[in-house]
Write a protein that holds these residues in place. Sequence first.
Motif, mmCIF file in Angstrom:
data_model
loop_
_atom_site.group_PDB
_atom_site.id
_atom_site.type_symbol
_atom_site.label_atom_id
_atom_site.label_comp_id
_atom_site.label_asym_id
_atom_site.label_seq_id
_atom_site.Cartn_x
_atom_site.Cartn_y
_atom_site.Cartn_z
ATOM 1 N N PHE A 137 0.862 -1.176 0.000
ATOM 2 C CA PHE A 137 0.000 0.000 0.000
ATOM 3 C C PHE A 137 0.902 1.229 0.000
ATOM 4 N N VAL A 138 0.294 2.369 -0.313
ATOM 5 C CA VAL A 138 1.077 3.599 -0.483
ATOM 6 C C VAL A 138 0.490 4.693 0.407
ATOM 7 N N PHE A 139 1.358 5.311 1.196
ATOM 8 C CA PHE A 139 0.973 6.503 1.951
ATOM 9 C C PHE A 139 1.122 7.728 1.059
ATOM 10 N N ALA A 140 0.091 8.581 1.024
ATOM 11 C CA ALA A 140 0.222 9.908 0.413
ATOM 12 C C ALA A 140 0.653 10.857 1.521
ATOM 13 N N ALA A 141 1.743 11.611 1.272
ATOM 14 C CA ALA A 141 2.179 12.608 2.249
ATOM 15 C C ALA A 141 1.545 13.937 1.873
ATOM 16 N N THR A 142 0.626 14.419 2.702
ATOM 17 C CA THR A 142 -0.039 15.687 2.400
ATOM 18 C C THR A 142 0.502 16.774 3.320
ATOM 19 N N LEU A 143 0.540 17.988 2.771
ATOM 20 C CA LEU A 143 1.076 19.129 3.522
ATOM 21 C C LEU A 143 -0.078 20.086 3.828
ATOM 22 N N PRO A 144 -0.568 20.075 5.060
ATOM 23 C CA PRO A 144 -1.692 20.953 5.399
ATOM 24 C C PRO A 144 -1.373 22.417 5.081
ATOM 25 N N GLY A 145 -2.335 23.069 4.438
ATOM 26 C CA GLY A 145 -2.170 24.477 4.082
ATOM 27 C C GLY A 145 -1.657 24.698 2.671
ATOM 28 N N GLU A 146 -1.153 23.615 2.049
ATOM 29 C CA GLU A 146 -0.661 23.706 0.658
ATOM 30 C C GLU A 146 -1.779 23.144 -0.232
ATOM 31 N N PRO A 147 -2.432 23.978 -1.055
ATOM 32 C CA PRO A 147 -3.588 23.483 -1.807
ATOM 33 C C PRO A 147 -3.212 22.500 -2.918
ATOM 34 N N SER A 148 -4.028 21.483 -3.083
ATOM 35 C CA SER A 148 -3.841 20.494 -4.142
ATOM 36 C C SER A 148 -3.894 21.157 -5.502
ATOM 37 N N VAL A 149 -3.068 20.685 -6.438
ATOM 38 C CA VAL A 149 -3.144 21.223 -7.798
ATOM 39 C C VAL A 149 -4.400 20.725 -8.506
ATOM 40 N N GLY A 150 -5.021 19.687 -7.952
ATOM 41 C CA GLY A 150 -6.238 19.136 -8.550
ATOM 42 C C GLY A 150 -7.493 19.879 -8.138
ATOM 43 N N GLY A 151 -7.348 20.874 -7.254
ATOM 44 C CA GLY A 151 -8.508 21.622 -6.792
ATOM 45 C C GLY A 151 -9.317 20.800 -5.815
ATOM 46 N N PRO A 152 -10.393 21.392 -5.276
ATOM 47 C CA PRO A 152 -11.222 20.671 -4.307
ATOM 48 C C PRO A 152 -11.970 19.533 -4.977
ATOM 49 N N THR A 153 -12.014 18.382 -4.335
ATOM 50 C CA THR A 153 -12.781 17.266 -4.909
ATOM 51 C C THR A 153 -13.694 16.657 -3.862
ATOM 52 N N ASP A 154 -13.816 17.344 -2.731
ATOM 53 C CA ASP A 154 -14.612 16.730 -1.669
ATOM 54 C C ASP A 154 -16.076 17.159 -1.680
ATOM 55 N N GLY A 155 -16.482 17.836 -2.760
ATOM 56 C CA GLY A 155 -17.905 18.101 -2.924
ATOM 57 C C GLY A 155 -18.372 19.386 -2.275
ATOM 58 N N ASP A 156 -17.718 19.832 -1.213
ATOM 59 C CA ASP A 156 -18.182 21.040 -0.533
ATOM 60 C C ASP A 156 -17.345 22.265 -0.897
ATOM 61 N N GLY A 157 -16.452 22.092 -1.888
ATOM 62 C CA GLY A 157 -15.651 23.222 -2.330
ATOM 63 C C GLY A 157 -14.511 23.559 -1.403
ATOM 64 N N GLY A 158 -14.332 22.776 -0.347
ATOM 65 C CA GLY A 158 -13.255 23.040 0.612
ATOM 66 C C GLY A 158 -11.894 22.752 -0.007
ATOM 67 N N THR A 159 -10.875 23.341 0.584
ATOM 68 C CA THR A 159 -9.525 23.141 0.058
ATOM 69 C C THR A 159 -9.036 21.752 0.410
ATOM 70 N N ARG A 160 -8.399 21.127 -0.570
ATOM 71 C CA ARG A 160 -7.824 19.806 -0.369
ATOM 72 C C ARG A 160 -6.323 19.978 -0.265
ATOM 73 N N ASP A 161 -5.729 19.320 0.724
ATOM 74 C CA ASP A 161 -4.281 19.474 0.911
ATOM 75 C C ASP A 161 -3.521 18.731 -0.179
ATOM 76 N N ARG A 162 -2.400 19.324 -0.577
ATOM 77 C CA ARG A 162 -1.618 18.768 -1.680
ATOM 78 C C ARG A 162 -0.822 17.536 -1.244
ATOM 79 N N VAL A 163 -0.768 16.550 -2.128
ATOM 80 C CA VAL A 163 0.112 15.394 -1.936
ATOM 81 C C VAL A 163 1.475 15.791 -2.484
ATOM 82 N N ILE A 164 2.466 15.880 -1.600
ATOM 83 C CA ILE A 164 3.801 16.333 -2.035
ATOM 84 C C ILE A 164 4.753 15.167 -2.290
#
Length: 232
Positions: free
Chosen positions: A100-127
Amino acid sequence: MDPSRAADSPADESTAPPPDGPPALRFPYDASALTAEPLRTERLVLRPLESTDAADVFEYQRIPEVLRYLPWPERNRAEGYEHTAKRAAGRVLADDGDFFVFAATLPGEPSVGGPTDGDGGTRDRVIGDFMVRVSSAKHAQLELGWVLHPDFQGRGFAREAAGAVLDFVFETLQPHRVQAFLDARNAASAALCERLGMRREATILEAEYNDGEWQDTAIYGILRHEWAAGRA
Ligand SMILES: CC(C)(COP(=O)(O)OP(=O)(O)OC[C@H]1O[C@@H](n2cnc3c(N)ncnc32)[C@H](O)[C@@H]1OP(=O)(O)O)[C@@H](O)C(=O)NCCC(=O)NCCS
Protein backbone atom coordinates in the motif's frame (compact mmCIF):
# COMPACT_ATOMS: atom_id res chain seq x y z
CA MET A 1 1.43 -17.67 7.39
CA ASP A 2 -0.66 -18.88 10.32
CA PRO A 3 -3.89 -16.84 10.19
CA SER A 4 -4.39 -17.33 13.92
CA ARG A 5 -1.58 -14.79 14.36
CA ALA A 6 -3.47 -12.26 12.29
CA ALA A 7 -4.29 -8.92 13.84
CA ASP A 8 -4.56 -5.40 12.54
CA SER A 9 -4.36 -3.40 15.72
CA PRO A 10 -1.24 -1.58 16.90
CA ALA A 11 1.19 -3.56 18.98
CA ASP A 12 1.55 -2.95 22.68
CA GLU A 13 4.28 -4.05 25.03
CA SER A 14 2.40 -7.16 26.16
CA THR A 15 1.95 -8.51 22.61
CA ALA A 16 5.21 -7.38 21.03
CA PRO A 17 7.41 -10.34 20.08
CA PRO A 18 10.96 -10.54 21.38
CA PRO A 19 13.23 -8.62 18.98
CA ASP A 20 15.05 -11.69 17.74
CA GLY A 21 12.14 -14.14 17.95
CA PRO A 22 10.55 -16.02 15.06
CA PRO A 23 8.63 -14.19 12.32
CA ALA A 24 5.50 -12.61 13.76
CA LEU A 25 4.02 -10.32 11.11
CA ARG A 26 0.56 -9.07 12.08
CA PHE A 27 -1.13 -10.01 8.84
CA PRO A 28 -3.52 -9.56 7.16
CA TYR A 29 -3.35 -5.79 7.53
CA ASP A 30 -5.85 -3.47 5.82
CA ALA A 31 -4.41 0.03 5.42
CA SER A 32 -7.89 1.48 4.78
CA ALA A 33 -8.10 2.11 8.54
CA LEU A 34 -5.47 4.82 8.03
CA THR A 35 -7.94 6.94 6.04
CA ALA A 36 -9.85 7.79 9.21
CA GLU A 37 -6.77 7.69 11.44
CA PRO A 38 -3.79 8.92 9.41
CA LEU A 39 -0.23 9.21 10.69
CA ARG A 40 0.56 12.77 11.76
CA THR A 41 4.05 14.21 11.95
CA GLU A 42 5.13 17.70 12.91
CA ARG A 43 4.34 19.07 9.42
CA LEU A 44 2.65 16.29 7.43
CA VAL A 45 -0.38 14.02 7.35
CA LEU A 46 0.13 10.53 5.91
CA ARG A 47 -2.94 8.65 4.73
CA PRO A 48 -3.57 6.00 2.06
CA LEU A 49 -3.09 7.18 -1.52
CA GLU A 50 -6.40 7.74 -3.39
CA SER A 51 -7.05 7.72 -7.13
CA THR A 52 -8.24 11.34 -6.70
CA ASP A 53 -4.64 12.26 -5.80
CA ALA A 54 -3.60 11.65 -9.41
CA ALA A 55 -3.20 15.34 -10.34
CA ASP A 56 -0.82 15.99 -7.44
CA VAL A 57 1.13 12.78 -8.11
CA PHE A 58 1.44 13.64 -11.80
CA GLU A 59 3.14 16.91 -10.81
CA TYR A 60 6.19 14.87 -9.70
CA GLN A 61 5.67 11.74 -11.77
CA ARG A 62 6.19 13.71 -14.99
CA ILE A 63 9.55 15.25 -14.00
CA PRO A 64 12.57 13.50 -15.59
CA GLU A 65 14.79 14.34 -12.58
CA VAL A 66 12.34 12.45 -10.32
CA LEU A 67 12.23 9.44 -12.66
CA ARG A 68 16.00 9.25 -13.00
CA TYR A 69 16.50 6.57 -10.36
CA LEU A 70 12.95 5.21 -10.20
CA PRO A 71 11.84 2.15 -12.17
CA TRP A 72 9.02 4.27 -13.61
CA PRO A 73 8.76 5.02 -17.33
CA GLU A 74 7.78 8.49 -18.53
CA ARG A 75 3.98 8.57 -18.59
CA ASN A 76 1.54 10.98 -20.15
CA ARG A 77 -1.24 12.36 -17.96
CA ALA A 78 -3.74 9.56 -18.74
CA GLU A 79 -1.11 6.89 -18.09
CA GLY A 80 -0.05 8.64 -14.90
CA TYR A 81 -3.61 8.80 -13.59
CA GLU A 82 -4.07 5.10 -14.37
CA HIS A 83 -0.83 4.29 -12.52
CA THR A 84 -1.98 6.23 -9.46
CA ALA A 85 -5.34 4.45 -9.50
CA LYS A 86 -3.54 1.09 -9.52
CA ARG A 87 -1.25 2.09 -6.67
CA ALA A 88 -4.21 3.47 -4.70
CA ALA A 89 -5.98 0.12 -5.03
CA GLY A 90 -3.26 -1.63 -3.03
CA ARG A 91 -4.55 -1.75 0.54
CA VAL A 92 -4.30 -5.21 2.12
CA LEU A 93 -1.01 -6.80 3.15
CA ALA A 94 -1.16 -10.58 3.38
CA ASP A 95 1.25 -12.13 0.87
CA ASP A 96 4.57 -11.46 -0.83
CA GLY A 97 4.31 -8.52 -3.24
CA ASP A 98 1.28 -6.95 -1.54
CA PHE A 99 1.67 -3.21 -0.97
CA PHE A 100 0.00 0.00 0.00
CA VAL A 101 1.08 3.60 -0.48
CA PHE A 102 0.97 6.50 1.95
CA ALA A 103 0.22 9.91 0.41
CA ALA A 104 2.18 12.61 2.25
CA THR A 105 -0.04 15.69 2.40
CA LEU A 106 1.08 19.13 3.52
CA PRO A 107 -1.69 20.95 5.40
CA GLY A 108 -2.17 24.48 4.08
CA GLU A 109 -0.66 23.71 0.66
CA PRO A 110 -3.59 23.48 -1.81
CA SER A 111 -3.84 20.49 -4.14
CA VAL A 112 -3.14 21.22 -7.80
CA GLY A 113 -6.24 19.14 -8.55
CA GLY A 114 -8.51 21.62 -6.79
CA PRO A 115 -11.22 20.67 -4.31
CA THR A 116 -12.78 17.27 -4.91
CA ASP A 117 -14.61 16.73 -1.67
CA GLY A 118 -17.90 18.10 -2.92
CA ASP A 119 -18.18 21.04 -0.53
CA GLY A 120 -15.65 23.22 -2.33
CA GLY A 121 -13.26 23.04 0.61
CA THR A 122 -9.53 23.14 0.06
CA ARG A 123 -7.82 19.81 -0.37
CA ASP A 124 -4.28 19.47 0.91
CA ARG A 125 -1.62 18.77 -1.68
CA VAL A 126 0.11 15.39 -1.94
CA ILE A 127 3.80 16.33 -2.04
CA GLY A 128 5.13 12.78 -2.20
CA ASP A 129 4.35 9.18 -1.46
CA PHE A 130 5.77 6.38 0.65
CA MET A 131 5.24 2.72 -0.24
CA VAL A 132 5.18 -0.30 2.07
CA ARG A 133 5.60 -3.67 0.31
CA VAL A 134 5.82 -7.24 1.55
CA SER A 135 9.17 -8.76 0.56
CA SER A 136 8.59 -12.00 2.44
CA ALA A 137 5.59 -12.77 4.65
CA LYS A 138 7.20 -16.04 5.74
CA HIS A 139 10.35 -14.30 6.97
CA ALA A 140 8.70 -11.05 8.16
CA GLN A 141 10.57 -8.79 5.71
CA LEU A 142 9.09 -5.53 4.43
CA GLU A 143 10.30 -2.99 1.90
CA LEU A 144 9.90 0.79 1.83
CA GLY A 145 10.03 3.11 -1.16
CA TRP A 146 9.65 6.90 -1.48
CA VAL A 147 9.33 9.83 -3.82
CA LEU A 148 8.95 13.54 -3.11
CA HIS A 149 8.18 16.46 -5.42
CA PRO A 150 11.46 18.39 -6.01
CA ASP A 151 9.84 21.65 -4.80
CA PHE A 152 9.62 20.03 -1.36
CA GLN A 153 12.98 18.25 -1.26
CA GLY A 154 15.85 19.48 0.90
CA ARG A 155 13.51 20.47 3.75
CA GLY A 156 13.48 17.27 5.77
CA PHE A 157 9.99 16.21 4.65
CA ALA A 158 11.15 12.81 3.36
CA ARG A 159 13.02 12.12 6.60
CA GLU A 160 9.96 13.16 8.61
CA ALA A 161 7.54 11.02 6.60
CA ALA A 162 9.77 7.98 6.13
CA GLY A 163 10.67 8.03 9.83
CA ALA A 164 6.98 7.97 10.74
CA VAL A 165 6.33 5.16 8.25
CA LEU A 166 9.27 3.13 9.59
CA ASP A 167 8.01 3.54 13.18
CA PHE A 168 4.50 2.67 12.08
CA VAL A 169 5.49 -0.56 10.32
CA PHE A 170 7.71 -1.76 13.15
CA GLU A 171 5.06 -0.94 15.78
CA THR A 172 2.01 -2.15 13.91
CA LEU A 173 3.09 -4.92 11.53
CA GLN A 174 5.99 -6.40 13.51
CA PRO A 175 8.49 -7.09 10.70
CA HIS A 176 11.84 -8.57 11.64
CA ARG A 177 13.65 -6.49 9.04
CA VAL A 178 12.83 -3.55 6.75
CA GLN A 179 14.78 -2.91 3.55
CA ALA A 180 15.03 -0.49 0.66
CA PHE A 181 16.34 -1.09 -2.88
CA LEU A 182 18.05 1.84 -4.57
CA ASP A 183 19.77 2.61 -7.81
CA ALA A 184 23.31 2.63 -6.39
CA ARG A 185 23.90 6.13 -7.83
CA ASN A 186 20.95 7.60 -5.92
CA ALA A 187 22.85 9.61 -3.30
CA ALA A 188 19.77 11.45 -1.98
CA SER A 189 17.96 8.20 -1.30
CA ALA A 190 21.06 6.60 0.24
CA ALA A 191 21.43 9.62 2.55
CA LEU A 192 17.79 9.26 3.56
CA CYS A 193 18.31 5.56 4.38
CA GLU A 194 21.28 6.47 6.54
CA ARG A 195 19.33 9.22 8.32
CA LEU A 196 16.73 6.56 9.10
CA GLY A 197 19.37 4.32 10.71
CA MET A 198 19.48 1.85 7.83
CA ARG A 199 22.74 0.13 6.85
CA ARG A 200 24.06 -0.43 3.36
CA GLU A 201 24.11 -4.22 3.24
CA ALA A 202 24.94 -4.92 -0.36
CA THR A 203 25.62 -3.50 -3.77
CA ILE A 204 24.42 -5.84 -6.49
CA LEU A 205 26.40 -5.17 -9.65
CA GLU A 206 24.48 -4.79 -12.89
CA ALA A 207 21.26 -6.00 -11.29
CA GLU A 208 18.97 -4.21 -13.78
CA TYR A 209 19.00 -3.06 -17.38
CA ASN A 210 17.23 0.29 -17.62
CA ASP A 211 17.44 3.17 -20.09
CA GLY A 212 19.93 1.31 -22.26
CA GLU A 213 22.47 0.42 -19.57
CA TRP A 214 23.21 -2.01 -16.77
CA GLN A 215 22.66 -0.47 -13.35
CA ASP A 216 23.86 -1.44 -9.88
CA THR A 217 21.36 -1.83 -7.04
CA ALA A 218 22.12 -0.92 -3.41
CA ILE A 219 20.26 -2.65 -0.60
CA TYR A 220 19.76 -0.92 2.73
CA GLY A 221 18.26 -2.64 5.78
CA ILE A 222 17.44 -2.27 9.44
CA LEU A 223 16.62 -5.03 11.91
CA ARG A 224 13.86 -4.79 14.45
CA HIS A 225 16.23 -4.66 17.42
CA GLU A 226 18.30 -1.95 15.73
CA TRP A 227 15.20 0.16 15.20
CA ALA A 228 14.14 -0.41 18.83
CA ALA A 229 17.62 0.55 20.09
CA GLY A 230 17.50 3.74 17.99
CA ARG A 231 14.23 4.71 19.63
CA ALA A 232 15.36 4.00 23.19
C1 LIG B 1 15.00 10.37 -2.10
C2 LIG B 1 14.27 11.66 -1.74
C3 LIG B 1 12.86 11.33 -1.24
C4 LIG B 1 15.05 12.39 -0.62
O1 LIG B 1 14.44 13.64 -0.35
P1 LIG B 1 15.21 14.77 0.50
O2 LIG B 1 14.37 15.97 0.51
O3 LIG B 1 16.61 14.90 0.01
O4 LIG B 1 15.31 14.10 1.95
P2 LIG B 1 15.01 14.73 3.38
O5 LIG B 1 13.61 15.06 3.57
O6 LIG B 1 15.60 13.79 4.36
O7 LIG B 1 15.78 16.13 3.37
C5 LIG B 1 17.13 16.17 3.66
C6 LIG B 1 17.72 17.52 3.33
O8 LIG B 1 16.88 18.54 3.84
C7 LIG B 1 17.67 19.41 4.70
N1 LIG B 1 16.75 20.02 5.68
C8 LIG B 1 16.29 21.27 5.61
N2 LIG B 1 15.42 21.50 6.60
C9 LIG B 1 15.34 20.36 7.31
C10 LIG B 1 14.60 19.99 8.46
N3 LIG B 1 13.75 20.84 9.05
N4 LIG B 1 14.73 18.74 8.93
C11 LIG B 1 15.57 17.87 8.34
N5 LIG B 1 16.30 18.17 7.24
C12 LIG B 1 16.18 19.42 6.74
C13 LIG B 1 18.76 18.51 5.20
O9 LIG B 1 19.88 19.24 5.65
C14 LIG B 1 19.08 17.72 3.95
O10 LIG B 1 19.83 18.51 3.07
P3 LIG B 1 21.05 17.92 2.21
O11 LIG B 1 20.41 16.94 1.24
O12 LIG B 1 21.61 19.13 1.54
O13 LIG B 1 21.95 17.26 3.17
C15 LIG B 1 14.18 12.62 -2.97
O14 LIG B 1 15.49 12.88 -3.42
C16 LIG B 1 13.38 12.05 -4.14
O15 LIG B 1 12.15 12.02 -4.11
N6 LIG B 1 14.05 11.64 -5.24
C17 LIG B 1 13.38 11.22 -6.46
C18 LIG B 1 12.70 9.89 -6.35
C19 LIG B 1 13.65 8.81 -5.91
O16 LIG B 1 14.76 8.69 -6.41
N7 LIG B 1 13.17 8.00 -4.94
C20 LIG B 1 13.97 6.94 -4.35
C21 LIG B 1 13.94 5.69 -5.13
S1 LIG B 1 14.91 4.45 -4.27
